[in-house]
Design an enzyme around this catalytic site. Structure first.
Site, PDB file in Angstrom:
ATOM      1  N   HIS A 122       0.870  -1.181   0.000  1.00 39.92           N
ATOM      2  CA  HIS A 122       0.000   0.000   0.000  1.00 39.92           C
ATOM      3  C   HIS A 122       0.908   1.232   0.000  1.00 39.92           C
ATOM      4  O   HIS A 122       2.026   1.182   0.524  1.00 39.92           O
ATOM      5  CB  HIS A 122      -0.825  -0.063   1.285  1.00 39.92           C
ATOM      6  CG  HIS A 122      -1.926   0.935   1.397  1.00 39.92           C
ATOM      7  ND1 HIS A 122      -1.712   2.234   1.788  1.00 39.92           N
ATOM      8  CD2 HIS A 122      -3.265   0.823   1.193  1.00 39.92           C
ATOM      9  CE1 HIS A 122      -2.876   2.869   1.820  1.00 39.92           C
ATOM     10  NE2 HIS A 122      -3.836   2.038   1.468  1.00 39.92           N
ATOM     11  N   ASP A 199       2.801  -4.848   8.161  1.00 38.99           N
ATOM     12  CA  ASP A 199       1.581  -4.065   8.007  1.00 38.99           C
ATOM     13  C   ASP A 199       0.403  -5.034   8.106  1.00 38.99           C
ATOM     14  O   ASP A 199       0.138  -5.803   7.178  1.00 38.99           O
ATOM     15  CB  ASP A 199       1.625  -3.351   6.648  1.00 38.99           C
ATOM     16  CG  ASP A 199       0.294  -2.695   6.288  1.00 38.99           C
ATOM     17  OD1 ASP A 199      -0.688  -2.862   7.035  1.00 38.99           O
ATOM     18  OD2 ASP A 199       0.263  -2.018   5.236  1.00 38.99           O
ATOM     19  N   GLN A 202      -4.733  -5.492   6.841  1.00 41.12           N
ATOM     20  CA  GLN A 202      -5.700  -6.422   6.235  1.00 41.12           C
ATOM     21  C   GLN A 202      -5.657  -7.811   6.863  1.00 41.12           C
ATOM     22  O   GLN A 202      -6.367  -8.709   6.404  1.00 41.12           O
ATOM     23  CB  GLN A 202      -5.450  -6.540   4.722  1.00 41.12           C
ATOM     24  CG  GLN A 202      -5.644  -5.250   3.957  1.00 41.12           C
ATOM     25  CD  GLN A 202      -7.086  -4.737   3.956  1.00 41.12           C
ATOM     26  OE1 GLN A 202      -8.019  -5.451   4.330  1.00 41.12           O
ATOM     27  NE2 GLN A 202      -7.266  -3.490   3.566  1.00 41.12           N
ATOM     28  N   LYS A 225     -10.675  -0.799  10.442  1.00 43.13           N
ATOM     29  CA  LYS A 225     -10.811  -2.009   9.608  1.00 43.13           C
ATOM     30  C   LYS A 225     -11.172  -3.223  10.452  1.00 43.13           C
ATOM     31  O   LYS A 225     -11.449  -4.292   9.930  1.00 43.13           O
ATOM     32  CB  LYS A 225      -9.518  -2.263   8.832  1.00 43.13           C
ATOM     33  CG  LYS A 225      -9.252  -1.185   7.780  1.00 43.13           C
ATOM     34  CD  LYS A 225      -8.107  -1.559   6.896  1.00 43.13           C
ATOM     35  CE  LYS A 225      -7.495  -0.365   6.200  1.00 43.13           C
ATOM     36  NZ  LYS A 225      -8.164  -0.007   4.949  1.00 43.13           N
ATOM     37  N   CYS A 363      -4.706   2.492  -3.708  1.00 42.19           N
ATOM     38  CA  CYS A 363      -3.480   2.996  -3.064  1.00 42.19           C
ATOM     39  C   CYS A 363      -2.311   2.050  -3.282  1.00 42.19           C
ATOM     40  O   CYS A 363      -1.508   1.818  -2.358  1.00 42.19           O
ATOM     41  CB  CYS A 363      -3.686   3.233  -1.570  1.00 42.19           C
ATOM     42  SG  CYS A 363      -4.910   4.485  -1.223  1.00 42.19           S
TER      43      CYS A 363
HETATM   44  N1  PMP Z   1      -1.934  -0.947   4.535  1.00 40.82           N
HETATM   45  C1  PMP Z   1      -2.859  -1.714   3.961  1.00 40.82           C
HETATM   46  C2  PMP Z   1      -2.494  -3.099   3.508  1.00 40.82           C
HETATM   47  C3  PMP Z   1      -4.155  -1.229   3.806  1.00 40.82           C
HETATM   48  O1  PMP Z   1      -5.081  -1.987   3.234  1.00 40.82           O
HETATM   49  C4  PMP Z   1      -4.458   0.073   4.250  1.00 40.82           C
HETATM   50  C5  PMP Z   1      -5.855   0.658   4.094  1.00 40.82           C
HETATM   51  N2  PMP Z   1      -6.408   0.497   2.815  1.00 40.82           N
HETATM   52  C6  PMP Z   1      -3.457   0.823   4.850  1.00 40.82           C
HETATM   53  C7  PMP Z   1      -2.213   0.280   4.972  1.00 40.82           C
HETATM   54  C8  PMP Z   1      -3.705   2.212   5.358  1.00 40.82           C
HETATM   55  O2  PMP Z   1      -4.580   2.188   6.425  1.00 40.82           O
HETATM   56  P1  PMP Z   1      -5.137   3.559   7.050  1.00 40.82           P
HETATM   57  O3  PMP Z   1      -5.648   4.364   5.893  1.00 40.82           O
HETATM   58  O4  PMP Z   1      -6.213   3.121   7.965  1.00 40.82           O
HETATM   59  O5  PMP Z   1      -4.003   4.213   7.749  1.00 40.82           O
END
Ligand code: PMP
Length: 404
Positions: A122, A199, A202, A225, A363
């Site tokens: 991401h 990270d 997910q 999430k 993203c």
């Molecule tokens: N890492 C991953 C794998 C994600 O899916 C996401 C959210 N789509 C993020 C980071 C970022 O999370 P946040 O916007 O809640 O900080």
């Protein structure tokens, strides 16, 4: 094992209509809906326990402080950290990674040192490192993926050098759904004396996570999430690392003493929690985790796996479908395109059938570049989704396809 109809009643939003149709919410990787208990917890805290924490001598301040610190213990237990002080409340995954990128680079990296990330990250696990690269001249090495959307582990091994200072990888891809073998990856990195950040944005909502068993040095995720509120997230770090890292932000709460000559910092976890923390968010997040624990994360994982396989099988029957991410080790995410129908058109038209999916690059523009596409349509599942909803979703995909 899960009573899905009873569970759905805990989520009032699931019974609302959009365009006169039942809402089919398949955008759970972006954010999850909130059970009643989480929303009620927020309301109750504001009505009955609200006071700034940590410094107050009065009753309410002490009650709020206690609740916040209890929430930290709940998080500790949820991911099986060794100590509650290894749990830092942040704004989310993004802030947690920025914190580590900044503090770890300041504390442990010099120009030319390297961090290993991957092609499936991401943006929040790419851009913070690029900012540090521009600031401090560190280098970013990228693990490629194979055709199934899995990390190329041979290539991963070949990226290590004596300059490698950190590995920072996603546990589960938000685009491909791939579950990376992070335990093995961490072991291999540790064999080379390199710490690892995972990270878990997910993974934590969908799979059992035990940070001690994984032996992760840092593990980050977002509250929203995992059925908690927006604006709160977690940075787990091993005490021995967090103790040695310099602070990220300065301000109230994070200091022991301040003078114009010299300031000393608080112990963990407060050293990394400058300013008034989101003490309402922390307790609501703990409530969300208790809700998930009561359902049982293994039950959730098994049921969501069933949904994913069901949806994948049905989707594959549609002529001209391309699925991105075909690993046997997947969790809750189904990215696809049909023929040459633009992902945005598909998403917009599915919406008219009441089906909420995400479209675009998710993203993860470098991953889109690797796949040679601009974006995908992404359906992502939660334990409150049903096979009947998937049938409606698949039927809607067929109808949209027929329109073109
Ligand atoms: N890492 C991953 C794998 C994600 O899916 C996401 C959210 N789509 C993020 C980071 C970022 O999370 P946040 O916007 O809640 O900080």
């Amino acid at each position: 094992m899960l009573d899905i109809q009873a569970i759905r009643k805990d989520f009032p939003i699931l019974s609302r209509k959009v365009y006169g149709k039942d809402l089919i919410y398949l955008d759970n990787a972006a954010t999850t809906q909130k059970p009643r208990c989480v929303v009620e917890k927020i309301e109750d805290d504001y009505y009955n326990v609200n006071a700034n924490i940590h410094r107050g001598v009065h009753f309410l301040s002490q009650a709020a402080t206690e609740a916040h610190e209890e929430a930290r213990k709940t998080v500790r237990q949820f991911i099986n950290a060794r100590h509650a002080r290894e749990i830092i409340f942040t704004r989310g995954t993004t802030e947690s990674i920025n914190l580590i990128a900044s503090s770890f680079t300041d504390g442990f990296m010099k120009e030319g040192d390297e961090v290993i990330i991957s092609e499936m990250e991401h943006h929040s696990n790419i851009v913070p490192w690029q900012i540090q690269a521009a600031r401090k001249g560190i280098a970013i090495k990228v693990v490629p993926i194979n055709e199934k959307g899995e990390l190329d582990l041979e290539a991963f091994r070949s990226l290590f050098s004596e300059k490698t200072k950190l590995v920072s990888l996603t546990h589960v891809s938000n685009v491909l759904g791939t579950i990376n073998p992070v335990k093995d990856i961490i072991r291999e990195a540790h064999d080379r004396n390199v710490p690892v950040l995972i990270d878990g944005a997910q993974s934590v909502p969908h799979l059992p996570v035990d940070v001690q068993n994984l032996d992760a040095d840092f593990f980050v995720f977002s509250g929203h999430k995992i059925y908690g509120p927006t604006g709160i997230g977690i940075l787990y770090g091993k005490e021995e690392w967090l103790d040695r890292l310099p602070p990220y932000q300065g301000g109230g709460e994070m200091i022991a003493t301040v003078s114009f000559e010299k300031t000393t910092f608080q112990e963990l976890p407060f050293k990394f929690e400058a300013g008034t923390p989101d003490y309402i968010g922390s307790t609501a997040l703990a409530t969300a985790m208790q809700y998930v624990s009561a359902l049982g994360i293994n039950n959730i994982a098994a049921y969501e796996d069933e949904l994913l396989h069901y949806a994948t099988g049905k989707l594959q029957e549609i002529e001209g479908v391309r699925i991105f991410g075909t690993s046997e080790h997947k969790s809750g995410v189904l990215s696809f395109l049909v023929k040459d129908i633009h992902h945005y058109d598909m998403g917009m038209l599915l919406d008219r059938f009441g089906v909420a999916v995400r479209t675009g690059h998710h993203c993860a523009q470098p991953l889109m570049h690797r796949l040679g596409i601009e974006g995908t349509v992404r359906a992502s599942f939660s334990f409150y989704n049903t096979k009947e909803e998937i049938d409606i979703f698949i039927d809607a995909v067929k109808r949209v396809t027929a329109m073109f």
